[in-house]
Write an enzyme that holds these catalytic residues in place. Structure first.
Site, PDB file in Angstrom:
ATOM      1  N   HIS A 170      59.035 -30.255  33.318  1.00  0.00           N
ATOM      2  CA  HIS A 170      60.344 -30.104  33.653  1.00  0.00           C
ATOM      3  C   HIS A 170      60.650 -31.479  34.617  1.00  0.00           C
ATOM      4  O   HIS A 170      59.887 -32.133  35.043  1.00  0.00           O
ATOM      5  CB  HIS A 170      60.357 -28.793  34.734  1.00  0.00           C
ATOM      6  CG  HIS A 170      60.504 -27.576  33.984  1.00  0.00           C
ATOM      7  ND1 HIS A 170      61.340 -26.650  33.778  1.00  0.00           N
ATOM      8  CD2 HIS A 170      59.477 -27.064  33.124  1.00  0.00           C
ATOM      9  CE1 HIS A 170      61.069 -25.527  33.329  1.00  0.00           C
ATOM     10  NE2 HIS A 170      60.061 -25.652  32.604  1.00  0.00           N
ATOM     11  N   GLY A 171      61.915 -31.506  34.799  1.00  0.00           N
ATOM     12  CA  GLY A 171      62.601 -32.554  35.665  1.00  0.00           C
ATOM     13  C   GLY A 171      62.325 -33.994  35.174  1.00  0.00           C
ATOM     14  O   GLY A 171      61.871 -34.944  35.626  1.00  0.00           O
ATOM     15  N   ALA A 172      62.597 -34.043  33.638  1.00  0.00           N
ATOM     16  CA  ALA A 172      62.521 -35.277  32.912  1.00  0.00           C
ATOM     17  C   ALA A 172      63.552 -36.497  33.401  1.00  0.00           C
ATOM     18  O   ALA A 172      63.591 -37.507  32.970  1.00  0.00           O
ATOM     19  CB  ALA A 172      62.417 -35.043  31.565  1.00  0.00           C
TER      20      ALA A 172
ATOM     21  N   ASP B  27      66.102 -20.542  30.148  1.00  0.00           N
ATOM     22  CA  ASP B  27      65.526 -21.381  31.174  1.00  0.00           C
ATOM     23  C   ASP B  27      65.103 -20.653  32.628  1.00  0.00           C
ATOM     24  O   ASP B  27      66.011 -20.004  32.757  1.00  0.00           O
ATOM     25  CB  ASP B  27      66.070 -22.811  31.181  1.00  0.00           C
ATOM     26  CG  ASP B  27      65.412 -23.697  31.870  1.00  0.00           C
ATOM     27  OD1 ASP B  27      64.193 -23.772  31.790  1.00  0.00           O
ATOM     28  OD2 ASP B  27      66.000 -24.791  32.448  1.00  0.00           O
TER      29      ASP B  27
END
Ligand code: 13P
Length: 294
Positions: free
Chosen positions: A206-208, A80
């Protein structure tokens, strides 16, 4: 089984669900994600942030690969947010499934050049590349991006970026934030819809962590097929560890930690709609990178 990332996500894209990329730091995290995926009969991605590698070293990548190989469902291993060519080369040589070549802090031109500098080596090994256009704010594993530095993904730039790079997956910035949302999240679905209509590669959000279920479902409807989840899993782990009575045996502590993370991962798998998706993975008849060399 250790699976290729692109076939997993192409199946998700075609069948309109999303697959979770869950960040892990240690053996307990790996166990939690794989047990959840096996319980749900779902494909899944184990994600390693470079800051976790600074502690776990290449052994952490090898552990993920070994655990994936021994799982009964398709498990991809993903590096990542990496802009460190040393780790990228290491991950390629160890045989991960995909890598996020993160040039989102650069200009579009420099981002394109960076992505193109790593894809030939990755693609030669059948490893897919994720790239991000735009810049997300928030905090993750020591990476802090202030609100004023954030940039949404421009749909027209996205077309050019995908055409000019060999990126296999595109991470979009549509109001998503790493870590905790300080205000109720608002995602720009008009922008996402435009990007989806113009760009063919699987899209990543991203950032779920902290996104309400309705926004997650809408995001899938507008074309997201991979969600990155870290904070919610990590928080469940750390909060649980803090509540464990003194003098508890270490193996018991490990099990409690695994259970806490596994519950969050199972919930996310259900929410993303990837339950029973394991059967969709067919490595043999899919290409594993965009340029169709596999
Ligand atoms: P969260 O920590 O907000 O879930 O974001 C995870 C992420 O995007 C990893 O790349």
């Amino acid at each position: 089984m250790l699976a290729k990332t692109l076939p997993i996500l192409r199946a998700a894209k075609d069948m309109k669900y999303a697959v979770g990329g869950f960040n892990i730091y240690n053996l307990e995290g790996i166990r939690a994600v794989i047990r959840a995926a096996e319980n749900r009969n779902s494909a899944v991605l184990l994600q390693i942030h470079p800051n976790a590698l600074n502690v776990g070293g290449s052994e952490l990548i090898q552990l993920c690969i070994f655990a994936a190989e021994n799982s009964s469902v398709p498990v991809g291993v993903h590096l990542d947010h990496c802009d460190d060519e040393k780790w990228i080369q290491q991950a390629i040589s160890l045989g991960v499934s995909s890598i996020m070549a993160d040039g989102s802090h650069l200009s579009n031109l420099a981002n394109t050049a960076f992505v193109n500098s790593v894809t030939p080596l990755a693609h030669a090994q059948g490893i897919a590349i994720e790239a991000e256009l735009g810049r997300m704010s928030g905090t993750e594993d020591g990476l802090i991006v202030e609100d004023y530095e954030a940039r949404m993904t421009d749909p027209v730039d996205a077309v050019q970026f995908v055409e000019e790079t060999s990126a296999d997956l595109l991470a979009v910035c549509i109001g998503n934030v790493h870590g905790t949302y300080r205000n109720p999240p608002i995602l720009d679905f008009a922008r996402l819809k435009m990007i989806r209509n113009l760009v063919d590669v699987p899209l990543v959000l991203h950032g779920a962590s902290g996104l309400p279920n309705t926004l997650i479902r809408d995001a899938i409807g507008y074309g997201i097929c991979k969600f990155n989840v870290n904070t919610e899993v990590r928080t469940a782990y750390l909060q649980t560890l803090q509540q464990i009575p003194k003098h508890t045996d270490l193996p018991r502590i490990m099990e409690i930690g695994i259970d806490a993370m596994q519950s969050v991962v199972e919930e996310k798998i259900d929410l993303f709609g990837s339950r029973n998706s394991a059967k969709h993975y067919r490595e043999a008849d899919e290409n594993s990178t965009k340029d169709n060399r596999f």
